[in-house]
Design a protein around this motif. Structure first.
Motif, PDB file in Angstrom:
ATOM      1  N   ARG A  84       0.813  -1.216   0.000  1.00  0.00           N
ATOM      2  CA  ARG A  84       0.000   0.000   0.000  1.00  0.00           C
ATOM      3  C   ARG A  84       0.857   1.282   0.000  1.00  0.00           C
ATOM      4  O   ARG A  84       0.512   2.287  -0.629  1.00  0.00           O
ATOM      5  CB  ARG A  84      -0.914  -0.019   1.225  1.00  0.00           C
ATOM      6  CG  ARG A  84      -1.980  -1.125   1.121  1.00  0.00           C
ATOM      7  CD  ARG A  84      -2.726  -1.267   2.425  1.00  0.00           C
ATOM      8  NE  ARG A  84      -3.765  -2.312   2.310  1.00  0.00           N
ATOM      9  CZ  ARG A  84      -4.455  -2.768   3.346  1.00  0.00           C
ATOM     10  NH1 ARG A  84      -4.232  -2.284   4.581  1.00  0.00           N
ATOM     11  NH2 ARG A  84      -5.373  -3.712   3.158  1.00  0.00           N
ATOM     12  N   ARG A  85       1.954   1.217   0.756  1.00  0.00           N
ATOM     13  CA  ARG A  85       2.834   2.406   0.793  1.00  0.00           C
ATOM     14  C   ARG A  85       3.421   2.698  -0.595  1.00  0.00           C
ATOM     15  O   ARG A  85       3.453   3.848  -1.054  1.00  0.00           O
ATOM     16  CB  ARG A  85       3.950   2.175   1.828  1.00  0.00           C
ATOM     17  CG  ARG A  85       4.833   3.406   1.990  1.00  0.00           C
ATOM     18  CD  ARG A  85       5.822   3.228   3.125  1.00  0.00           C
ATOM     19  NE  ARG A  85       6.776   2.134   2.859  1.00  0.00           N
ATOM     20  CZ  ARG A  85       6.751   0.956   3.450  1.00  0.00           C
ATOM     21  NH1 ARG A  85       5.789   0.669   4.359  1.00  0.00           N
ATOM     22  NH2 ARG A  85       7.651   0.010   3.155  1.00  0.00           N
ATOM     23  N   HIS A  86       3.920   1.673  -1.278  1.00  0.00           N
ATOM     24  CA  HIS A  86       4.501   1.883  -2.606  1.00  0.00           C
ATOM     25  C   HIS A  86       3.445   2.238  -3.629  1.00  0.00           C
ATOM     26  O   HIS A  86       3.727   2.921  -4.631  1.00  0.00           O
ATOM     27  CB  HIS A  86       5.269   0.634  -3.033  1.00  0.00           C
ATOM     28  CG  HIS A  86       6.527   0.446  -2.224  1.00  0.00           C
ATOM     29  ND1 HIS A  86       7.557   1.368  -2.191  1.00  0.00           N
ATOM     30  CD2 HIS A  86       6.919  -0.579  -1.382  1.00  0.00           C
ATOM     31  CE1 HIS A  86       8.521   0.931  -1.400  1.00  0.00           C
ATOM     32  NE2 HIS A  86       8.154  -0.250  -0.870  1.00  0.00           N
ATOM     33  N   ARG A  87       2.198   1.771  -3.405  1.00  0.00           N
ATOM     34  CA  ARG A  87       1.109   2.196  -4.283  1.00  0.00           C
ATOM     35  C   ARG A  87       0.901   3.710  -4.168  1.00  0.00           C
ATOM     36  O   ARG A  87       0.738   4.407  -5.188  1.00  0.00           O
ATOM     37  CB  ARG A  87      -0.170   1.450  -3.890  1.00  0.00           C
ATOM     38  CG  ARG A  87      -1.363   1.775  -4.797  1.00  0.00           C
ATOM     39  CD  ARG A  87      -2.586   1.050  -4.302  1.00  0.00           C
ATOM     40  NE  ARG A  87      -2.889   1.416  -2.900  1.00  0.00           N
ATOM     41  CZ  ARG A  87      -3.803   0.802  -2.149  1.00  0.00           C
ATOM     42  NH1 ARG A  87      -4.473  -0.236  -2.633  1.00  0.00           N
ATOM     43  NH2 ARG A  87      -4.020   1.198  -0.916  1.00  0.00           N
ATOM     44  N   ASP A  88       0.921   4.228  -2.937  1.00  0.00           N
ATOM     45  CA  ASP A  88       0.804   5.686  -2.762  1.00  0.00           C
ATOM     46  C   ASP A  88       2.001   6.415  -3.358  1.00  0.00           C
ATOM     47  O   ASP A  88       1.875   7.517  -3.938  1.00  0.00           O
ATOM     48  CB  ASP A  88       0.671   6.028  -1.273  1.00  0.00           C
ATOM     49  CG  ASP A  88      -0.634   5.453  -0.676  1.00  0.00           C
ATOM     50  OD1 ASP A  88      -1.584   5.212  -1.471  1.00  0.00           O
ATOM     51  OD2 ASP A  88      -0.667   5.260   0.553  1.00  0.00           O
ATOM     52  N   THR A  89       3.183   5.787  -3.179  1.00  0.00           N
ATOM     53  CA  THR A  89       4.393   6.409  -3.759  1.00  0.00           C
ATOM     54  C   THR A  89       4.273   6.515  -5.264  1.00  0.00           C
ATOM     55  O   THR A  89       4.669   7.520  -5.892  1.00  0.00           O
ATOM     56  CB  THR A  89       5.642   5.582  -3.398  1.00  0.00           C
ATOM     57  OG1 THR A  89       5.749   5.515  -1.969  1.00  0.00           O
ATOM     58  CG2 THR A  89       6.885   6.208  -3.974  1.00  0.00           C
ATOM     59  N   PHE A  90       3.713   5.457  -5.895  1.00  0.00           N
ATOM     60  CA  PHE A  90       3.528   5.480  -7.344  1.00  0.00           C
ATOM     61  C   PHE A  90       2.600   6.627  -7.745  1.00  0.00           C
ATOM     62  O   PHE A  90       2.848   7.357  -8.711  1.00  0.00           O
ATOM     63  CB  PHE A  90       2.946   4.132  -7.796  1.00  0.00           C
ATOM     64  CG  PHE A  90       2.520   4.128  -9.236  1.00  0.00           C
ATOM     65  CD1 PHE A  90       3.466   4.005 -10.256  1.00  0.00           C
ATOM     66  CD2 PHE A  90       1.166   4.270  -9.586  1.00  0.00           C
ATOM     67  CE1 PHE A  90       3.056   4.015 -11.582  1.00  0.00           C
ATOM     68  CE2 PHE A  90       0.787   4.279 -10.905  1.00  0.00           C
ATOM     69  CZ  PHE A  90       1.727   4.155 -11.914  1.00  0.00           C
ATOM     70  N   GLU A  91       1.495   6.787  -7.002  1.00  0.00           N
ATOM     71  CA  GLU A  91       0.561   7.859  -7.334  1.00  0.00           C
ATOM     72  C   GLU A  91       1.231   9.240  -7.216  1.00  0.00           C
ATOM     73  O   GLU A  91       1.036  10.120  -8.053  1.00  0.00           O
ATOM     74  CB  GLU A  91      -0.665   7.770  -6.408  1.00  0.00           C
ATOM     75  CG  GLU A  91      -1.520   6.519  -6.612  1.00  0.00           C
ATOM     76  CD  GLU A  91      -2.144   6.465  -7.994  1.00  0.00           C
ATOM     77  OE1 GLU A  91      -2.395   7.556  -8.574  1.00  0.00           O
ATOM     78  OE2 GLU A  91      -2.358   5.363  -8.506  1.00  0.00           O
TER      79      GLU A  91
END
Length: 578
Positions: A84-91
């Protein structure tokens, strides 16, 4: 037209042209530097976009690793949080990429990448929901296909961004070269203008000043036929040339007047010397036109004195003859006494004429004194002209000092430019590889500033040398003024001598008046002798003695030869050089 401008305007034009060339060069360099700055800012933004693109792909790979760890590992909670953290980082990376990019097609690609990753993330969510190794094997094939498409699109975006960065860096290098070329061309034009204006100023100021200085030295050395250049110019050089020409004409006229005065004084001194030696045949001839009246008055006075002395000589002869006749014929005493009285009356009249002539001689000597005084005033006016010339030389010295101050200002500008270039080099070194081109430009600016400072110092040294030359010229003119002052003092001495001659002539006039009184007394004695015939013999002997004494006095004078009285000695006659 340029040669007729004042020296101040010539200098203003020269420095205005030099400053204009420098300003144009600086503006060109400034424009190129602004382009480099804008390109560097755009390049920095492109680097941020490229880093955002890399961050997007890194976030996707981190999410893939988290999903794999979640499926095969025991600590599932940590991997789920990482996903989830890297998903936010991607956004965040996608938003940053779209915010900083200036290319609409790149923004579209980023949005397409976001959609592909969202589809991939949905697949990963199903993996997490399966939570078994068999489920993982089922979805791995579709996972691999989706990631290959994501990688391809991300690589395409990064390649485009890298190309943009490379193009902008090439543009920076090109702009930097253009700035260097502009700086070199501008400084070359400034140097060319400086050399041209230096050559023009040398021809229009330095050479005429040197020529005038040489002419003044020649005039100071007594070479009055020297040619004076620059008379027709309408600047300070023309004013100096006109002043030198006035000084030259005054010196020529002074030399001619001095020659005429010296000849006239020599002639008058010779004539007066002859008169002092009792030579009444002296006369003046060939004096200059300005002294023609002095010549005529002197000759008239000598002629009148000669006639008077001739009359006295004839009267003395007559008295001696009468005395002899009285001695031999006492009977004719009365008649001879009357003749003697008549002769004495003639002698008194002649002495009156002599007295008047001597007075005229005294008046002529006084006029000669006035002429000598006028000559001294002319010498003093010449000294005033020389003092005006000294003031003009002092003005040139002040102009040379002002030029030195302007050159010092240029030297200070070059020093400030060197300092700014040094600071720019330091800032370029801090910028690293991006500032290497600017460091080269700063080094070139420092070198050009140093050469400008060296050139300013060289011009300053030359101006200092010109100041020394002008100081030497002023010293020569002052020496000329001192020489004119000495001439004025000598003319004053001559005036004193002529005044002494006038005083001596007045004394001679007084002496002749006393002689006239003595003749009048002799006339009275003769009248008494007519009344006292009984004392005629004694009176006759006394009169004969007086006549002999008078004849001896008259015999001391050399008279011009006449039919009645031939000259005793050859008369002196001065000869004047033509």
């Amino acid at each position: 037209m340029f040669r007729n401008l004042s020296i101040a305007r010539k200098l203003v034009i020269a420095f205005a042209m030099l400053i204009t060339a420098s300003v144009i060069s600086s503006l060109s360099v400034y424009s190129n530097l602004k382009k480099i700055e804008a390109s560097a800012a755009a390049n920095d933004n492109s680097i941020v976009v490229a880093e955002a693109g890399k961050a997007m792909m890194a976030a996707v790979l981190e999410q893939q690793n988290a999903v794999r760890g979640f499926v095969v590992a025991s600590g599932k909670g940590d991997f789920l949080a990482a996903f989830r953290r890297h998903r936010d980082t991607f956004e965040d990376a996608v938003d940053r990429f779209k915010h900083h990019t200036k290319m609409p097609d790149q923004a579209d690609r980023a949005e397409r990448l976001r959609g592909m990753v969202h589809e991939w993330q949905a697949l990963q969510q199903r993996k997490i929901a399966a939570d078994t190794a068999s489920g993982f094997q089922v979805l791995v094939a579709a996972d691999q296909n989706d990631l290959n498409a994501v990688r391809k699109l991300s690589a395409e975006m990064l390649a485009i961004q890298e190309k943009v960065i490379a193009d902008r860096r090439a543009d920076q290098v090109s702009t930097g070269h253009g700035a260097i070329v502009s700086l070199i061309v501008g400084e070359f034009l400034a140097l060319l203008i400086a050399l041209l204006m230096g050559w023009v100023l040398t021809r229009s100021i330095a050479r005429p000043v040197q020529s005038l200085s040489g002419a003044m030295r020649s005039l100071a050395d007594g070479k009055l036929d020297v040619a004076v250049a620059g008379e027709g110019r309408r600047d300070e050089i023309g004013d100096m040339a006109s002043t030198v020409l006035v000084f030259q004409r005054t010196a020529v006229e002074k030399r001619r007047a001095d020659t005429e005065q010296r000849d006239a004084v020599d002639a008058v001194a010779g004539g007066l010397g002859a008169l002092a030696a009792s030579d009444l045949t002296a006369s003046l001839s060939g004096l200059p036109a300005g002294y023609r009246k002095l010549e005529d008055d002197f000759n008239a006075a000598v002629a009148a004195l000669s006639r008077a002395m001739g009359a006295v000589a004839r009267g003395a002869d007559a008295i001696r003859t009468g005395s002899e006749e009285i001695s031999t014929a006492s009977g004719d005493l009365s008649q001879r006494t009357e003749q003697q009285a008549a002769s004495l009356a003639e002698s008194a009249a002649a002495l009156d004429e002599v007295t008047v002539s001597v007075r005229d001689s005294a008046a002529g000597a006084a006029r000669a004194n006035v002429i000598v005084t006028q000559a001294r005033e002319e010498a003093e006016r010449s000294g005033a002209v020389v003092r005006d010339t000294i003031e003009a030389m002092a003005a040139i010295e002040r102009s040379s000092k002002e030029i030195g101050e302007i050159i010092g200002l240029i030297d200070g500008i070059a020093f400030q430019t060197n300092l700014l270039a040094l600071n720019a080099g330091v800032e370029a070194a801090r910028a690293g590889d991006a500032g290497k081109g600017f460091a080269v430009v700063a080094a070139e600016v420092r070198a050009l500033a140093q050469r400008a400072a060296d050139a300013a110092n060289d011009v300053k040294a030359r101006v200092g040398s010109s100041e020394q030359q002008v100081a030497h010229g002023a010293r020569f003119v002052r020496e000329t003024g001192d020489a004119l002052d000495r001439i004025a003092r000598h003319v004053g001495d001559i005036s004193g001598v002529v005044a002494t001659i006038a005083t001596s002539t007045e004394q001679q006039s007084s002496s002749l008046a006393q002689v006239n009184i003595a003749v009048a007394e002799m006339d009275g004695v003769t009248q008494q002798n007519a009344a006292m015939v009984e004392e005629s013999n004694a009176a006759t002997r006394s009169l004969a003695g007086e006549a002999d004494a008078l004849a001896r006095q008259v015999a001391a004078f050399t008279l011009p030869p006449t039919d009645e009285h031939p000259a005793r000695i050859t008369g002196w006659r001065p000869a004047l050089a033509a």
